[in-house]
Write an enzyme that holds these catalytic residues in place. Structure first.
Site, PDB file in Angstrom:
ATOM      1  N   GLU A 293      -2.214  -9.272   3.632  1.00 54.06           N
ATOM      2  CA  GLU A 293      -2.372  -9.845   4.978  1.00 54.06           C
ATOM      3  C   GLU A 293      -3.847 -10.052   5.319  1.00 54.06           C
ATOM      4  O   GLU A 293      -4.176 -10.813   6.240  1.00 54.06           O
ATOM      5  CB  GLU A 293      -1.689  -8.957   6.029  1.00 54.06           C
ATOM      6  CG  GLU A 293      -2.436  -7.693   6.438  1.00 54.06           C
ATOM      7  CD  GLU A 293      -2.354  -6.572   5.416  1.00 54.06           C
ATOM      8  OE1 GLU A 293      -1.714  -6.755   4.366  1.00 54.06           O
ATOM      9  OE2 GLU A 293      -2.951  -5.501   5.656  1.00 54.06           O
TER      10      GLU A 293
ATOM     11  N   HIS B 256      -3.984  -5.230   0.295  1.00 56.13           N
ATOM     12  CA  HIS B 256      -3.486  -5.764   1.564  1.00 56.13           C
ATOM     13  C   HIS B 256      -3.492  -7.286   1.575  1.00 56.13           C
ATOM     14  O   HIS B 256      -4.489  -7.902   1.959  1.00 56.13           O
ATOM     15  CB  HIS B 256      -4.321  -5.212   2.726  1.00 56.13           C
ATOM     16  CG  HIS B 256      -3.982  -3.801   3.038  1.00 56.13           C
ATOM     17  ND1 HIS B 256      -3.014  -3.440   3.946  1.00 56.13           N
ATOM     18  CD2 HIS B 256      -4.443  -2.644   2.522  1.00 56.13           C
ATOM     19  CE1 HIS B 256      -2.902  -2.131   3.976  1.00 56.13           C
ATOM     20  NE2 HIS B 256      -3.770  -1.624   3.118  1.00 56.13           N
TER      21      HIS B 256
ATOM     22  N   CYS C 206       0.822  -1.206   0.000  1.00 55.02           N
ATOM     23  CA  CYS C 206       0.000   0.000   0.000  1.00 55.02           C
ATOM     24  C   CYS C 206       0.862   1.264   0.000  1.00 55.02           C
ATOM     25  O   CYS C 206       1.501   1.539  -1.003  1.00 55.02           O
ATOM     26  CB  CYS C 206      -1.017  -0.037   1.138  1.00 55.02           C
ATOM     27  SG  CYS C 206      -2.511   0.865   0.682  1.00 55.02           S
TER      28      CYS C 206
HETATM   29  N1  LIG Z   1      -3.295   1.535   3.478  1.00 55.17           N
HETATM   30  C1  LIG Z   1      -2.363   2.377   3.072  1.00 55.17           C
HETATM   31  O1  LIG Z   1      -1.171   2.140   3.238  1.00 55.17           O
HETATM   32  C2  LIG Z   1      -2.820   3.687   2.490  1.00 55.17           C
HETATM   33  C3  LIG Z   1      -1.758   4.378   1.704  1.00 55.17           C
HETATM   34  C4  LIG Z   1      -2.032   5.854   1.479  1.00 55.17           C
HETATM   35  N2  LIG Z   1      -2.144   6.557   2.719  1.00 55.17           N
HETATM   36  C5  LIG Z   1      -3.276   6.018   0.646  1.00 55.17           C
HETATM   37  O2  LIG Z   1      -4.295   6.429   1.156  1.00 55.17           O
HETATM   38  O3  LIG Z   1      -3.253   5.730  -0.531  1.00 55.17           O
END
Ligand SMILES: NC(=O)CC[C@H](N)C(=O)O
Length: 353
Positions: free
Chosen positions: A325, A323, A242
């Site tokens: 995980e 994600h 992410c």
């Molecule tokens: N879950 C995250 O790592 C979000 C990454 C970043 N803050 C976004 O909103 O794109």
């Protein structure tokens, strides 16, 4: 009876019921996840945001710490159509305002059409619509939170022992706990380093892999993490999830951009371009990779073609926007962590440039 108000940046003020009192402001976003409210409410990537659940009943299986992704509630406030007492009491004990008994479909369709926007909340006995408007007007855009990492990262290095399969230096930009446990469960020792760690701090750990975690806000504000990536590019295998994908891409010469309302939910379809296979993924992001720099796109979002996975054989980099995980969410992509462990094989630690 209405004793709570939410003011939206488009001028509307909606009435609601207080579930946890207080005044606050943040970027208004929504998740379509129908399960995993404890994980979402403790996901550090929601810092400085106000989280709306589109699923109408939140809290129907209680609140258990084992499911927390960090040790505190992370969004500035929570909004649901109907919230159980368990969740309301938990949020009140953490001092996080919460409201329900409002039309969350209106919030979701507004954010979908107009994009994530500033909002202000005033909840409790003496709350007025003007209080909510005042909060909304003081709300800054996400990109203005330049040091957002400070509030969500460890302040000192911490070690999570998993075994001698690999040594991983994890830059904690707001890491979900299950990212760390997904690595230790596979036999890796994970050295969690502060978001502003230096290349020397990373060298001290003698890692096989540099891992950049998820995290809140604008990835361009994670300057120190980008410097670490830049220092080790080509010398140390790297992985990221992410915000980690975004930071690695920017540091290697690519770029990121803000999406209209982002992806937040547990049923985002992702296609692997090498196998043509589609998996369901958990997501929570408002930014996306715009220019991939030297990295090759390996996975895309089936709904809107945004970049979901990047790879470079030459630089030994693998990243995911979603994600793997999967807390909460489908477990289709847990294999990503096996790939991270494979990256570590046969690598020797190197000193910083
Ligand atoms: N879950 C995250 O790592 C979000 C990454 C970043 N803050 C976004 O909103 O794109």
């Amino acid at each position: 009876m209405s004793d709570a108000y939410i003011a939206l940046a488009d001028g509307r003020v909606l009435e609601a019921r207080t579930r946890s009192p207080g005044r606050t402001r943040g970027e208004l976003v929504f998740t379509t996840a129908y399960t995993g409210y404890e994980e979402s409410l403790t996901d550090p990537s929601y810092a400085e945001q106000v989280l709306t659940f589109s699923y109408p009943l939140i809290g129907n299986y209680g609140v258990r710490e084992e499911r927390f992704e960090s040790d505190s509630v992370q969004p500035r406030a929570a909004i649901a159509r109907e919230m159980t007492d368990d969740v309301a009491e938990w949020l009140e004990s953490e001092g996080v305002p919460a409201i329900d008994h409002l039309d969350t479909r209106e919030i979701v369709t507004t954010v979908r059409e107009e994009g994530a926007m500033a909002c202000g909340i005033a909840a409790g006995e003496d709350a007025t619509p003007e209080d909510a408007i005042e909060e909304m007007e003081a709300c800054e855009p996400m990109s203005a939170h330049v040091d957002i990492g400070a509030g969500v990262s460890v302040s000192e290095p911490t070690v999570h022992e998993g075994g001698d399969e690999a040594t991983i230096a994890l830059l904690d930009c707001g890491a979900k706990g299950s990212i760390i446990s997904s690595l230790t469960e596979r036999g890796a020792d994970v050295h969690v380093l502060p978001y502003d760690a230096t290349p020397e701090d990373v060298a001290a750990v003698e890692p096989d892999v540099l891992f950049v975690s998820n995290g809140p806000g604008d990835p361009e504000n994670f300057v120190a993490a980008q410097e670490v990536v830049d220092a080790y590019a080509g010398d140390l295998p790297m992985a990221g999830i992410c915000l980690g994908q975004q930071v690695i891409t920017s540091a290697l010469g690519g770029s990121t951009e803000k999406m209209s309302f982002g992806h937040r939910g547990v049923n985002q379809p992702v296609k692997d371009l090498r196998t043509d296979k589609v998996v369901m993924t958990t997501q929570n992001h408002g930014y996306t990779v715009a220019d991939t720099g030297p990295l090759e796109v390996t996975q895309v979002n089936v709904n809107d073609d945004t970049v979901e996975g990047l790879d470079s054989e030459e630089l030994d980099v693998i990243t995911r926007q979603y994600h793997p995980e999967a807390n909460p969410g489908p477990h289709d992509s847990l294999g990503f962590f096996d790939e991270v462990l494979e990256l570590a094989e046969s690598r020797q630690p190197v000193a910083a440039d």
